[in-house]
Scaffold this motif. Structure first.
Motif, mmCIF file in Angstrom:
data_model
loop_
_atom_site.group_PDB
_atom_site.id
_atom_site.type_symbol
_atom_site.label_atom_id
_atom_site.label_comp_id
_atom_site.label_asym_id
_atom_site.label_seq_id
_atom_site.Cartn_x
_atom_site.Cartn_y
_atom_site.Cartn_z
ATOM 1 N N LEU A 14 0.828 -1.205 0.000
ATOM 2 C CA LEU A 14 0.000 0.000 0.000
ATOM 3 C C LEU A 14 0.862 1.254 0.000
ATOM 4 N N ALA A 15 1.971 1.230 0.725
ATOM 5 C CA ALA A 15 2.886 2.382 0.728
ATOM 6 C C ALA A 15 3.454 2.617 -0.665
ATOM 7 N N HIS A 16 3.834 1.544 -1.337
ATOM 8 C CA HIS A 16 4.357 1.689 -2.704
ATOM 9 C C HIS A 16 3.268 2.194 -3.644
ATOM 10 N N ALA A 17 2.065 1.638 -3.518
ATOM 11 C CA ALA A 17 0.967 2.071 -4.393
ATOM 12 C C ALA A 17 0.634 3.537 -4.145
ATOM 13 N N GLY A 18 0.598 3.935 -2.887
ATOM 14 C CA GLY A 18 0.295 5.323 -2.549
ATOM 15 C C GLY A 18 1.345 6.291 -3.058
ATOM 16 N N ALA A 19 2.593 5.820 -3.122
ATOM 17 C CA ALA A 19 3.692 6.658 -3.612
ATOM 18 C C ALA A 19 3.799 6.632 -5.136
ATOM 19 N N GLY A 20 2.933 5.855 -5.774
ATOM 20 C CA GLY A 20 2.954 5.799 -7.236
ATOM 21 C C GLY A 20 3.908 4.769 -7.796
ATOM 22 N N ASN A 21 4.506 3.950 -6.938
ATOM 23 C CA ASN A 21 5.413 2.902 -7.390
ATOM 24 C C ASN A 21 4.596 1.646 -7.674
ATOM 25 N N THR A 22 3.854 1.693 -8.765
ATOM 26 C CA THR A 22 2.907 0.621 -9.063
ATOM 27 C C THR A 22 3.591 -0.692 -9.415
#
Length: 140
Positions: A14-22
């Protein structure tokens, strides 16, 4: 992957997704999915929806309208045209309203859907919650 490892992976994802690191979020979701049974994946979806619920409160306030979160389609039929997104939004709203029976029914329907709809649905839920996290961060 045990329950604690799954929880860590979910919040890292979720942290990666929230930061745009899909790309990294996708790899973590794939790892979680391949090492989890249906029960654990339902738990993953509930964990995501739990975070999404908290973000709804951060963005819109502590009391949802009419004491219940609701879904309003601005373009009628848009969610029917995109079953994965429809799952994500409906699952999040049902979970936010404490309607675990509907959450489970939605999960079961996605799980037993044809083709890649299950995977697409879980990915859409992750994307929806990550979007809410970004929105809450902007509102803060």
């Amino acid at each position: 992957m045990n329950t604690d490892q799954t929880a860590e992976a979910v919040f890292e994802m979720l942290a990666h997704a929230g930061a745009g690191n899909t790309e990294q979020a996708g790899r973590l979701l794939e790892s979680i999915g391949t090492q989890s049974d249906d029960h654990r994946m339902y738990g993953v979806c509930c964990a995501l929806a739990g975070v999404g619920t908290q973000m709804l409160y951060k963005v819109f306030g502590e009391q949802p309208p009419e004491h219940m979160w609701a879904l309003e389609e601005l373009s009628p039929g848009a969610l029917a045209a995109d079953p994965a997104k429809g799952f994500a939004v409906r699952f999040l709203i049902a979970y936010a309203n404490g309607d675990r029976a509907t959450s489970l029914a939605l999960f079961q329907a996605a799980l037993h859907a044809d083709g890649d709809q299950y995977v697409d649905s879980v990915c859409a839920l992750l994307a929806q919650v990550a979007s809410l996290c970004r929105l809450a961060q902007q509102a803060a």
